[in-house]
Write an enzyme that holds these catalytic residues in place. Structure first.
Site, PDB file in Angstrom:
ATOM      1  N   CYS A  72      23.941   5.816 -43.983  1.00 13.61           N
ATOM      2  CA  CYS A  72      25.158   6.233 -43.290  1.00 13.61           C
ATOM      3  C   CYS A  72      24.712   7.098 -42.124  1.00 13.61           C
ATOM      4  O   CYS A  72      23.987   8.078 -42.317  1.00 13.61           O
ATOM      5  CB  CYS A  72      26.034   7.035 -44.259  1.00 13.61           C
ATOM      6  SG  CYS A  72      27.472   7.844 -43.514  1.00 13.61           S
ATOM      7  N   CYS A 183      26.701   2.940 -36.881  1.00 13.99           N
ATOM      8  CA  CYS A 183      27.409   3.184 -38.138  1.00 13.99           C
ATOM      9  C   CYS A 183      27.131   1.972 -38.997  1.00 13.99           C
ATOM     10  O   CYS A 183      27.241   0.836 -38.508  1.00 13.99           O
ATOM     11  CB  CYS A 183      28.908   3.354 -37.898  1.00 13.99           C
ATOM     12  SG  CYS A 183      29.890   3.393 -39.421  1.00 13.99           S
TER      13      CYS A 183
END
Length: 266
Positions: A72, A183
């Protein structure tokens, strides 16, 4: 008995990294935790993201993982160095590998970064990119709607095409020739993003480069698993197991996977 590689993410996005790791390292066992109940992390402040990241980390460390992948970007920016310093297992994030891949791809040293608000505000990508090549120019763009499109399973829909077109319009007038999907949710939108940006722009999924780094680090620490022992992947989520499973089984091609619901925090 196999020891697993642990992966953590704010939701399903980190599965894009898992997919690349399992392509390169099919004998490895994966434990994955997606904090879907508290997703998205992007709008949250750094301290809260760091706290959530530690909660996920401790959950998987308690289950005996041999390595941690912070799959992440927002969590990597908020907590990677603190976690790496305090754990006695190898820990990697996704920002450095993604930056290296983009610098290999660019021809004019003009790179775009798509990310959550948290990742963009952290300046993690411009810092990493300029640390590797001082001549590079970076345009960062927050795309807050992308995560919800992916988490809702709409990443192949007309809605996704509309959201991508509206969000990426500012990049069309720049001279970038490379875009980092900053992302881990965004690779599920990669075909739509590539179509919108056109043939002259390379779209970088940091998952592939991260997988190569996972392999190299496991090898360096003598942790690679080449045995034929039974593999028992485990997937955990703080949110809906059904929504997680629908996306994960499609993305990982695991129709019979089991997803376990857990609670984190107070």
């Amino acid at each position: 008995m196999k020891q697993a590689i642990g992966f953590i993410d704010s939701g399903v996005g980190g599965l894009t990294v898992v997919r690349e790791v399992l392509k390169q390292l099919p004998h490895e066992q994966v434990y994955y935790l997606g904090d879907t109940a508290r997703c998205p992390y992007g709008p949250r402040d750094k301290e809260e993201v760091a706290q959530f990241t530690w909660e996920m980390t401790n959950f998987l460390v308690d289950r005996g993982i041999k390595m941690l992948v912070i799959a992440c970007n927002t969590a990597t920016a908020a907590a990677l160095y603190d976690i790496r310093e305090k754990l006695d297992i190898p820990v990697i994030g996704v920002i450095q590998p993604g930056s290296r891949a983009a610098l290999k791809a660019t021809r004019n040293n003009k790179i775009g970064v798509l990310g959550t608000l948290g990742t963009v505000e952290s300046m993690a990508y411009p810092t990493a990119l300029k640390g590797l090549n001082r001549r590079v120019e970076v345009d960062s763009l927050a795309c807050p709607k992308f995560v919800s499109v992916v988490e809702s399973g709409e990443y192949k829909s007309a809605i996704a095409k509309k959201v991508v077109a509206e969000s990426l319009l500012p990049l069309k007038s720049t001279k970038i020739d490379t875009v980092i999907l900053g992302c881990t949710h965004y690779p599920l939108l990669k075909p739509i993003i590539e179509n919108f940006m056109g043939d002259g722009v390379a779209v970088i999924n940091s998952g592939e480069e991260t997988a190569s780094e996972v392999s190299a680090l496991l090898d360096y620490h003598n942790l690679l698993d080449a045995t034929d022992d039974e593999i028992e992947h485990r997937f955990f989520t703080t949110g809906s197991t059904q929504i997680f499973k629908d996306i994960a089984k499609d993305w990982l091609n695991m129709p019979d996977m089991t997803v376990e619901h857990i609670k984190l925090g107070k």
